[in-house]
Design a protein around this motif. Structure first.
Motif, PDB file in Angstrom:
ATOM      1  N   VAL A 334       0.857  -1.186   0.000  1.00 21.55           N
ATOM      2  CA  VAL A 334       0.000   0.000   0.000  1.00 21.55           C
ATOM      3  C   VAL A 334       0.893   1.235   0.000  1.00 21.55           C
ATOM      4  CG1 VAL A 334      -1.711   1.342   1.286  1.00 21.55           C
ATOM      5  CG2 VAL A 334      -1.897  -1.155   1.186  1.00 21.55           C
ATOM      6  N   MET A 335       0.729   2.094  -0.982  1.00 25.12           N
ATOM      7  CA  MET A 335       1.510   3.333  -1.047  1.00 25.12           C
ATOM      8  C   MET A 335       0.758   4.437  -0.318  1.00 25.12           C
ATOM      9  SD  MET A 335       3.937   5.348  -1.780  1.00 25.12           S
ATOM     10  CE  MET A 335       5.040   4.518  -2.920  1.00 25.12           C
ATOM     11  N   PRO A 336       1.263   4.905   0.836  1.00 27.29           N
ATOM     12  CA  PRO A 336       0.588   5.973   1.581  1.00 27.29           C
ATOM     13  C   PRO A 336       0.831   7.336   0.933  1.00 27.29           C
ATOM     14  CG  PRO A 336       2.496   5.171   2.801  1.00 27.29           C
ATOM     15  CD  PRO A 336       2.449   4.397   1.526  1.00 27.29           C
ATOM     16  N   TRP A 337       0.110   7.611  -0.133  1.00 28.79           N
ATOM     17  CA  TRP A 337       0.307   8.848  -0.890  1.00 28.79           C
ATOM     18  C   TRP A 337       0.104  10.080  -0.026  1.00 28.79           C
ATOM     19  CZ3 TRP A 337       2.777   8.402  -5.188  1.00 28.79           C
ATOM     20  CH2 TRP A 337       2.632   7.240  -5.968  1.00 28.79           C
ATOM     21  N   ARG A 338      -0.816   9.987   0.922  1.00 24.32           N
ATOM     22  CA  ARG A 338      -1.114  11.158   1.749  1.00 24.32           C
ATOM     23  C   ARG A 338       0.112  11.622   2.535  1.00 24.32           C
ATOM     24  NH1 ARG A 338      -3.756  11.553   6.841  1.00 24.32           N
ATOM     25  NH2 ARG A 338      -5.009  13.438   7.087  1.00 24.32           N
ATOM     26  N   ARG A 339       0.894  10.677   2.990  1.00 25.23           N
ATOM     27  CA  ARG A 339       2.111  11.047   3.711  1.00 25.23           C
ATOM     28  C   ARG A 339       3.114  11.708   2.770  1.00 25.23           C
ATOM     29  NH1 ARG A 339       3.401   6.091   7.902  1.00 25.23           N
ATOM     30  NH2 ARG A 339       1.462   6.255   9.063  1.00 25.23           N
ATOM     31  N   VAL A 340       3.232  11.163   1.596  1.00 25.55           N
ATOM     32  CA  VAL A 340       4.174  11.725   0.628  1.00 25.55           C
ATOM     33  C   VAL A 340       3.794  13.158   0.285  1.00 25.55           C
ATOM     34  CG1 VAL A 340       5.109  11.470  -1.689  1.00 25.55           C
ATOM     35  CG2 VAL A 340       4.685   9.433  -0.296  1.00 25.55           C
ATOM     36  N   VAL A 341       2.516  13.392   0.060  1.00 20.42           N
ATOM     37  CA  VAL A 341       2.054  14.735  -0.310  1.00 20.42           C
ATOM     38  C   VAL A 341       2.301  15.723   0.816  1.00 20.42           C
ATOM     39  CG1 VAL A 341       0.015  16.110  -0.867  1.00 20.42           C
ATOM     40  CG2 VAL A 341       0.361  13.895  -1.970  1.00 20.42           C
ATOM     41  N   TRP A 342       1.981  15.346   2.048  1.00 19.31           N
ATOM     42  CA  TRP A 342       2.182  16.267   3.170  1.00 19.31           C
ATOM     43  C   TRP A 342       3.657  16.604   3.367  1.00 19.31           C
ATOM     44  CZ3 TRP A 342      -0.329  19.669   5.889  1.00 19.31           C
ATOM     45  CH2 TRP A 342      -1.722  19.616   5.932  1.00 19.31           C
ATOM     46  N   GLN A 343       4.529  15.664   3.026  1.00 17.62           N
ATOM     47  CA  GLN A 343       5.946  15.922   3.225  1.00 17.62           C
ATOM     48  C   GLN A 343       6.507  16.902   2.199  1.00 17.62           C
ATOM     49  OE1 GLN A 343       6.661  14.648   6.016  1.00 17.62           O
ATOM     50  NE2 GLN A 343       8.619  15.735   6.078  1.00 17.62           N
ATOM     51  N   LEU A 344       5.709  17.227   1.185  1.00 19.81           N
ATOM     52  CA  LEU A 344       6.140  18.227   0.198  1.00 19.81           C
ATOM     53  C   LEU A 344       5.989  19.652   0.717  1.00 19.81           C
ATOM     54  CD1 LEU A 344       4.577  16.733  -3.068  1.00 19.81           C
ATOM     55  CD2 LEU A 344       6.948  16.552  -2.273  1.00 19.81           C
ATOM     56  N   LEU A 345       5.222  19.839   1.794  1.00 20.35           N
ATOM     57  CA  LEU A 345       4.985  21.179   2.331  1.00 20.35           C
ATOM     58  C   LEU A 345       6.280  21.933   2.633  1.00 20.35           C
ATOM     59  CD1 LEU A 345       3.131  23.418   3.407  1.00 20.35           C
ATOM     60  CD2 LEU A 345       3.080  22.206   5.611  1.00 20.35           C
ATOM     61  N   PRO A 346       7.230  21.334   3.381  1.00 15.44           N
ATOM     62  CA  PRO A 346       8.476  22.080   3.632  1.00 15.44           C
ATOM     63  C   PRO A 346       9.235  22.415   2.357  1.00 15.44           C
ATOM     64  CG  PRO A 346       8.270  20.217   5.137  1.00 15.44           C
ATOM     65  CD  PRO A 346       7.216  20.046   4.086  1.00 15.44           C
ATOM     66  N   LEU A 347       9.114  21.561   1.327  1.00 14.44           N
ATOM     67  CA  LEU A 347       9.838  21.822   0.083  1.00 14.44           C
ATOM     68  C   LEU A 347       9.274  23.022  -0.647  1.00 14.44           C
ATOM     69  CD1 LEU A 347      10.303  18.171  -1.236  1.00 14.44           C
ATOM     70  CD2 LEU A 347      11.888  19.549   0.116  1.00 14.44           C
ATOM     71  N   LEU A 348       7.988  23.314  -0.452  1.00 10.91           N
ATOM     72  CA  LEU A 348       7.366  24.446  -1.129  1.00 10.91           C
ATOM     73  C   LEU A 348       7.933  25.786  -0.657  1.00 10.91           C
ATOM     74  CD1 LEU A 348       3.621  23.292  -1.173  1.00 10.91           C
ATOM     75  CD2 LEU A 348       5.297  23.170  -3.029  1.00 10.91           C
ATOM     76  N   VAL A 349       8.381  25.822   0.605  1.00  6.05           N
ATOM     77  CA  VAL A 349       8.905  27.080   1.154  1.00  6.05           C
ATOM     78  C   VAL A 349      10.427  27.140   1.065  1.00  6.05           C
ATOM     79  CG1 VAL A 349       6.946  27.252   2.725  1.00  6.05           C
ATOM     80  CG2 VAL A 349       9.056  26.172   3.513  1.00  6.05           C
ATOM     81  N   LEU A 350      11.037  26.117   0.488  1.00  7.28           N
ATOM     82  CA  LEU A 350      12.494  26.036   0.455  1.00  7.28           C
ATOM     83  C   LEU A 350      13.155  27.258  -0.184  1.00  7.28           C
ATOM     84  CD1 LEU A 350      14.880  24.239   1.188  1.00  7.28           C
ATOM     85  CD2 LEU A 350      14.664  23.134  -1.046  1.00  7.28           C
TER      86      LEU A 350
END
Length: 393
Positions: A334-350
């Protein structure tokens, strides 16, 4: 309590799955080595320095992982296995003590501790199992002995000069990891049969959980020790609280549906057992990076965030989440896509985060972690969102 002699050295499948007190003590010794690695990481943020520490962290972790697999396959109440645990603890202390001094001529202590732990463990097992006449288990231990001897040659040669030969050490560590992934193919003996990986019990899953939970404590331990040596103002206190919140969030992410994963791991024991050391290594690197992050932040929570700090602040928790995602994928597909997406938040402000205070960047990373568990939905991947207790619940 130990039983007499070497009778029933191989663990019975219907035996107790609880960790012994000696196994828990064994974990504490290795977590101390992890804490020291995190401390060194906060002091050495160059790419070459991080790569060297990652190599040594992998060696420390591989020692814990292989020894823990030994206590899964063999009965930890037996004297030979208890001797192996004690030798591994001594080896961990040796590796930990030499970590700060590896680059200044103390590399032989590190190598002796690492190679000696693995080779002595295998020799004890082969000898004990030979006396028992347990051919299958003896062949398993012989395969391990063969490959740790091969890699040991590179470890030792790389330590004989005045400074470590990191190239040879990288080859040696690669041999250890690849041999483990390939099930230790050995001349005349072949590979470890898949059925032996599939005979694991709840004991192994719980051992991994116990170690990761203990390791997470380093995230609050290091900044607390740092603050205790100076003054405690409101910003340093806020940094400690952020570290504590991050530790709790990572704990929640790790234990999330852990019971269901254990059941799935038992159903797919061979794959889960073979991949767990590698996925947990990624998580452990994330713990080390996160602990080093807050060791730095409590010293200077304000001002701009240097690029090495910024990379460390974002990479630490991200590595932990990636490791947890890989473990979930390996066990349950099972690929937990929701976790992957939320972890992109810090990258958006990089692009802008370099001009922000380190504490603010860490808080944004923590917010991204909170998104995994605080919002409702995605029941297959995470627990339901936090809610008020209703009457009668």
């Amino acid at each position: 309590m130990t039983t007499k002699g070497n009778a029933a050295l191989v663990r019975r499948l219907d035996g107790s799955t609880r960790a012994t007190l000696l196994e828990l003590l064994f974990d504490v010794v290795f977590v101390a080595a992890l804490a020291l690695t995190s401390k060194l990481l906060s002091e050495e943020l160059s790419w070459s320095g991080v790569a060297k520490l990652l190599l040594m962290l992998t060696a420390v972790w591989w020692t814990w992982s292989i020894t823990t697999t030994t206590t899964e396959f063999y009965d930890p109440q037996q004297r030979p296995i208890q001797a192996i645990l004690m030798i591994a603890m001594v080896g961990s202390v040796g590796m930990a003590a030499s970590l700060p001094m590896v680059t200044i001529g103390h590399q032989l202590l590190f190598v002796t501790s690492y190679v000696g732990t693995h080779v002595i463990r295998c020799i004890i097992l082969v000898a004990a199992l030979h006396r028992q006449g347990h051919r299958t288990a003896r062949e398993r231990a012989t395969r391990f002995l063969f490959w740790f001897t091969v890699s040991g040659v590179f470890w030792v040669i790389g330590a004989l000069s005045e400074t470590p030969n990191w190239g040879l050490w990288t080859i040696a560590m690669t041999i250890d990891l690849v041999a483990g992934a390939a099930r230790y193919p050995t001349p005349r003996l072949g590979r470890v049969p898949l059925v032996q990986y599939g005979r694991t019990t709840e004991h192994l899953g719980e051992r991994y959980q116990q170690f990761i939970i203990l390791a997470l404590g380093d995230i609050i331990l290091l900044p607390t020790l740092q603050v205790s040596r100076g003054h405690l103002d409101h910003l340093r206190l806020a940094s400690l609280l952020c570290a504590f919140a991050t530790m709790l969030l990572l704990w929640q992410i790790y234990v999330f549906r852990a019971g269901e994963l254990l059941v799935a791991a038992e159903a797919h024991g061979s794959r889960a057992t073979r991949l767990a050391p590698f996925t947990h290594l990624v998580m452990l690197a994330g713990v080390a990076g996160t602990a080093a992050t807050f060791d730095l932040i409590v010293t200077r929570p304000t001002g701009t965030t240097p690029v090495p700090w910024l990379v460390l602040i974002i990479t630490g928790p991200t590595l932990f989440v990636v490791g947890r995602v890989l473990f979930t994928l390996a066990v349950s597909w099972v690929m937990p896509w929701r976790r992957v997406v939320w972890q992109l938040l810090p990258l958006l402000v990089l692009p802008w985060a370099g001009g922000w205070p380190p504490l603010l960047v860490a808080a944004i990373v923590a917010l991204g972690l909170a998104g995994h568990i605080l919002l409702p939905g995605a029941a297959r991947e995470t627990t339901p969102g936090l809610r008020f207790r209703q009457p009668g619940d």
